[in-house]
Design an enzyme around this catalytic site. Structure first.
Site, short mmCIF file in Angstrom:
data_model
loop_
_atom_site.label_atom_id
_atom_site.label_comp_id
_atom_site.label_asym_id
_atom_site.label_seq_id
_atom_site.Cartn_x
_atom_site.Cartn_y
_atom_site.Cartn_z
N MET A 64 -12.43 4.22 -0.41
CA MET A 64 -13.13 4.44 0.85
C MET A 64 -13.76 5.82 0.77
O MET A 64 -13.35 6.76 1.47
CB MET A 64 -12.15 4.31 2.02
CG MET A 64 -11.70 2.88 2.26
SD MET A 64 -10.29 2.74 3.38
CE MET A 64 -8.94 2.89 2.20
N ASP A 86 -4.93 3.27 -1.29
CA ASP A 86 -5.98 3.51 -0.29
C ASP A 86 -6.51 4.92 -0.50
O ASP A 86 -5.84 5.90 -0.17
CB ASP A 86 -5.43 3.35 1.13
CG ASP A 86 -5.11 1.90 1.46
OD1 ASP A 86 -6.04 1.07 1.41
OD2 ASP A 86 -3.94 1.59 1.75
N HIS A 111 -1.09 -1.10 -4.34
CA HIS A 111 -2.39 -0.85 -3.72
C HIS A 111 -2.56 0.62 -3.36
O HIS A 111 -1.68 1.21 -2.73
CB HIS A 111 -2.53 -1.72 -2.46
CG HIS A 111 -3.88 -1.65 -1.82
ND1 HIS A 111 -4.95 -2.43 -2.24
CD2 HIS A 111 -4.34 -0.90 -0.79
CE1 HIS A 111 -6.00 -2.17 -1.49
NE2 HIS A 111 -5.65 -1.23 -0.60
N ASP A 113 -6.72 -6.56 4.03
CA ASP A 113 -6.00 -5.30 4.20
C ASP A 113 -6.14 -4.82 5.63
O ASP A 113 -7.25 -4.64 6.13
CB ASP A 113 -6.59 -4.26 3.23
CG ASP A 113 -5.87 -2.91 3.29
OD1 ASP A 113 -4.89 -2.78 4.05
OD2 ASP A 113 -6.30 -1.99 2.58
N MET A 164 -9.12 7.77 0.38
CA MET A 164 -10.03 8.20 1.45
C MET A 164 -10.45 9.65 1.23
O MET A 164 -9.66 10.46 0.75
CB MET A 164 -9.35 8.05 2.81
CG MET A 164 -8.73 6.67 3.04
SD MET A 164 -7.96 6.54 4.66
CE MET A 164 -6.87 5.14 4.39
N SER A 188 0.84 -1.20 0.00
CA SER A 188 0.00 0.00 0.00
C SER A 188 0.87 1.25 0.00
O SER A 188 1.66 1.46 0.94
CB SER A 188 -0.91 0.02 1.23
OG SER A 188 -1.51 1.28 1.37
N HIS A 207 -8.54 0.85 -3.80
CA HIS A 207 -9.59 0.65 -2.79
C HIS A 207 -10.21 2.01 -2.47
O HIS A 207 -9.56 2.88 -1.88
CB HIS A 207 -8.97 0.03 -1.53
CG HIS A 207 -9.92 -0.10 -0.39
ND1 HIS A 207 -9.51 -0.26 0.91
CD2 HIS A 207 -11.30 -0.09 -0.35
CE1 HIS A 207 -10.55 -0.35 1.70
NE2 HIS A 207 -11.64 -0.24 0.96
N MET A 218 -11.54 -5.96 5.17
CA MET A 218 -10.76 -5.08 6.02
C MET A 218 -10.53 -5.75 7.37
O MET A 218 -11.47 -6.23 8.01
CB MET A 218 -11.48 -3.74 6.22
CG MET A 218 -11.59 -2.90 4.97
SD MET A 218 -9.96 -2.43 4.31
CE MET A 218 -9.31 -1.42 5.66
#
Length: 220
Positions: free
Chosen positions: A70, A36, A34, A177, A38, A9, A68, A139
């Site tokens: 979020m 992340d 990866h 993850d 947000m 990540s 991913h 998660m």
């Protein structure tokens, strides 16, 4: 489908030299990169957008990018990430008003799609969608920040989802993850996962290649 995939990540990487960091972990034996993502709305943190993905592609990164989301809402930013070069988009079912429509939109753009399940979310929601997706992301921490401790109860959820995937007779990645490190990766693999997202455990180590090598030894 590869038996095990290591997906560092970039949330834990040095963003001042991101392309170099990505090349370093790939050269060290990583399989995917990866992201992340947000939005400080769906989760209490703000990270990166599609411009980072696009910049890596322009810098010559050709490796698999696993995004991913979020965020809420999902569709518009998913589209932007796909245009920027994402290979797979995972989203949280609670974050869209129409799960089927979001899945279809992502697939229509030629991208793989996954559903992300938080620690407190029931896996029952997967039953109606497994045949339409390429990946389940479980998660193992509450989403929002890197470096959190693995929630041990998620191991039973991994086993349950593995049995669901096996029963549907379709190749679907099972990604985990959160809190993945030398102490947890073996039990996560034994429970049935085959994609392992690790941030600080890799980017915080002195030697990426040794860390990834030891990860593979733990899960082999």
């Amino acid at each position: 489908m590869k038996e095990s995939i290591i997906a560092p990540s970039i949330l834990s990487s040095n963003f001042g030299r991101l392309t170099e960091e990505v090349n370093s972990v790939i050269d060290a034996g990583a399989d995917w990169i990866h992201f992340d993502v947000m939005d400080n709305h769906y989760v209490p943190n703000l990270t990166i957008g599609p411009m980072v993905c696009e910049s890596l592609r322009k810098d010559g990164i050709k490796d698999f990018i696993d995004v991913h989301l979020m965020i809420e809402p999902v569709d518009k930013l998913a589209e932007s990430f796909i245009k920027a070069g994402a290979d797979l988009i995972s989203f949280h079912p609670e974050a869209t008003s129409n799960i089927n429509k979001t899945i279809e939109k992502i697939k229509e753009m030629g991208c793989k799609v996954g559903l992300a399940i938080n620690p407190e979310t029931s896996t029952d929601i997967l039953k109606d969608y497994l045949m339409d997706i390429d990946l389940v992301l479980l998660m193992s921490v509450n989403p929002g920040f890197g470096g959190q401790k693995f929630i041990i109860e998620v191991l039973e959820k991994i086993k349950l989802v593995r049995s669901m995937i096996d029963a549907c007779d379709k190749e679907i990645y099972l990604e985990v993850d959160g809190g993945i490190n030398m102490d947890t990766i073996q039990s996560v693999a034994n429970a049935g996962a085959n994609v392992f997202v690790a941030g600080s455990a890799i980017f915080g180590s002195d030697n990426y290649a040794n860390t990834i090598k030891h990860f593979r030894e733990k899960i082999s």
